[in-house]
Design an enzyme around this catalytic site. Sequence first.
Site, PDB file in Angstrom:
ATOM      1  N   ASP A 414       0.833  -1.196   0.000  1.00  0.00           N
ATOM      2  CA  ASP A 414       0.000   0.000   0.000  1.00  0.00           C
ATOM      3  C   ASP A 414       0.875   1.256   0.000  1.00  0.00           C
ATOM      4  OD1 ASP A 414      -2.322   1.459   0.033  1.00  0.00           O
ATOM      5  OD2 ASP A 414      -3.051   0.687   1.941  1.00  0.00           O
ATOM      6  N   GLU A 417       2.771   7.103  -2.402  1.00  0.00           N
ATOM      7  CA  GLU A 417       2.474   8.293  -3.207  1.00  0.00           C
ATOM      8  C   GLU A 417       2.926   9.596  -2.545  1.00  0.00           C
ATOM      9  OE1 GLU A 417      -0.822   5.210  -3.518  1.00  0.00           O
ATOM     10  OE2 GLU A 417      -0.194   6.533  -1.886  1.00  0.00           O
ATOM     11  N   ASP A 481      -8.993   3.745  -3.057  1.00  0.00           N
ATOM     12  CA  ASP A 481     -10.099   4.007  -2.140  1.00  0.00           C
ATOM     13  C   ASP A 481     -11.328   4.533  -2.876  1.00  0.00           C
ATOM     14  OD1 ASP A 481      -8.330   3.216  -0.236  1.00  0.00           O
ATOM     15  OD2 ASP A 481      -7.944   5.212   0.570  1.00  0.00           O
TER      16      ASP A 481
END
Length: 756
Positions: A414, A417, A481
């Site tokens: 995950d 960024e 998400d």
Amino acid sequence: MKFLNGMWRVAEGFTLHKAAQAYDVRLTDDTLTVIAPTKVIQHRGDTLNLPVLTVELSSPLEGVICVKAVHHKGSAAKRPMFALEDEAPQVTVSEDETHAVLRSGALRAKVDKTGGWGIRFYHGDKLLTSARDGSLAYIEQEGGGHYLREMLDLAVGENVYGMGERFTPYVKNGQVVDIWQEDGGTCTAQAYKNIPFYLSDRGYGVLVGHSGYVSFEVGSEVVSKVQFSVPDEELEYYIIDGPALKDVLSRYTTLSGKPALPPAWSFGLWLSTSFTTNYDETTTSAMIDGMKARDIPLQVFHYDCFWMREFQWCDFEFDGRTFPDPVGMLARNHDKGLKNCVWINPYIAQLSPLFDEGAANGYLVKRTNGDVWQWDLWQAGMGLVDFTNPAACRWYQDKLRALLDMGVDCFKTDFGERIPVKGIVWCDGSDPAMMHNYYTYLYNKVVFELLETYKGEGQAVLFARSATTGSQRFPIHWGGDCTATYESMAEDLRGGLSLALSGFAFWSHDIGGFEATATPDLFKRWVAFGLLSTHSRLHGSSTQRVPWAFGEEASEVLRQFTQLKCRLMPYLFAGAVEAHKTGVPLLRPMLLEYQDDPACRYLDRQYMLGGSLLVAPIFNDQSLASYYLPQGTWINILDEVAYSGGWQEHVCTYFELPVLARPNSIIPYGSHDDNADYNYLDGIDYHLYALADGASVSFTAYDNLGQASQTVTALRSGQVIHVKVDRADYPWAVTAVGGSRVAVPAGTTEVMLNLD
């Protein structure tokens, strides 16, 4: 980024120096270099006091031409740079009085030697696009900023696609697209996966070879141009030839990297704890056992963030309060036939025991004053692993290797960024602005290579969120998400289609939506979509995504579509092998298969899963399927109802969905509906759909390792179909849908079918 004020004026604060002419052309055996002053030179005095651009044309691969424009070449080379292949192809370079030409395969670049500035790119005699009339420019900004800009022509009716996983409209014309990694969810113009590559339906692609910030104006600054700019002294871009869009993607992924072949088990159903739910082994066992009690095939169980103790992500230690026996728990999952996945990220919280270890050894990114870079977003006082440091990579891999030793099989990688750009120093001296987008490549590469080393080639898989050019090498990626609404489900698909046209072969999304909780209606529709994606995961934020939480009918729907996917594995895995070899994605926009059908240029609510199955998810609570079929007879594989080409609209139950076999296609079905990982060749059943008289079609299936293969060919003549296979090590069968079926013993390579 916009530099103009309408048609006539330059925007305030900018000065444009446009390439004005090819003043001097210099040829070698494999390069074409052009000296391009920023005004027309009429006498010697004009050669003074002006910027000059040096433009070099070359070819790293057949059918690919690189254009590199440089203003000041003395600036330090900025790392990192994309890992691109260079096969030194055969090129020809020539000139006459009016033009200089570099040719690579059927692609050629033609530079104007007279008149104004211009480069035209052709496939054979077909003009693909042009850079002309001062399109190339060096731009100064008040306050010291500088940019290089290029503008390529858009033809009338030309559409642009790709640029990563973007949730904005599927056709990018009219949009401003900034290539800059952000954690922005699926409902904004921000993106987790930013790829400075676009695909044109005229049969070519363009990659901007810059790992940092790239700004695209797609018919939005000058409406007849695609403009791209970088805040740098040099600009490099690649024109990638087709003419088929599949050819463009194949060449692009040869240049930037072919996807690895994911293991067969990864295509089965993944079930997650969800994010902030309360869980321990009793809870997770109840979830797993509940799936088994309902005969829902489950392949992977995923432990999200709170498998570790709060405030300590990442310490890579199971929270002993909820998981006192992690080794035993993971083994018990293995005994149930499951693979184990755990969530990780590249951030080390201050309360993690690893923080002091990483800081002391220089494994964490530092500020310019030597301090460890930290902030409190996500985890309190967290630092960032410096993957430009080889020792830090080994250290990080050692922590993950300990988890593999315990029984973990794969990782959800995950984040990656929110990488800082101000006041920091990387171990290898990389430019922070260039590393912002590229960090995800290094992060996922480190994890993927560990898995390949530990598990073996063909057994490594990630569940990654962020990506850049080349990240397709490390599958798979999921959409991030989203929210539990039909609108978000549709935006997820738009992102997946754009990512597919950016060179990514495998893609997933959170079935049921991540934020909020879906209605039973939405959940059941998302289940069908999710199980007919390349990879399938049930995951959410604050509530569990076990199907019985949405009513027992939801369990029945999930069971049906999971069993269907298991039976389709010979077909899906063959598509995965093709993607691994060619770079053509498994989940395909309609445009890829029907490039010449104008209606397919805009379709963003349906897709091809492989080359022969059309899937049209339902995006409304009226149970209404609405989709388009190209010409021919299409047969729904769920009920064998036939449809003719054109626009369709009809109501579907939750157990129905438009899943249609292409005319003249072969779909192989496997012998198992309870597992995604089995020998697909043993007992394979080839279904023949709508074979036209005189048609000959073939299909190559593989075993679950992608090694052994079997090619079946079917030829229809009148009411008879002649079927043969090239090898028959296992029993097999063939079914003429709407006609007869023949079971064939091992060793038999030919059979005849009679149509009813």
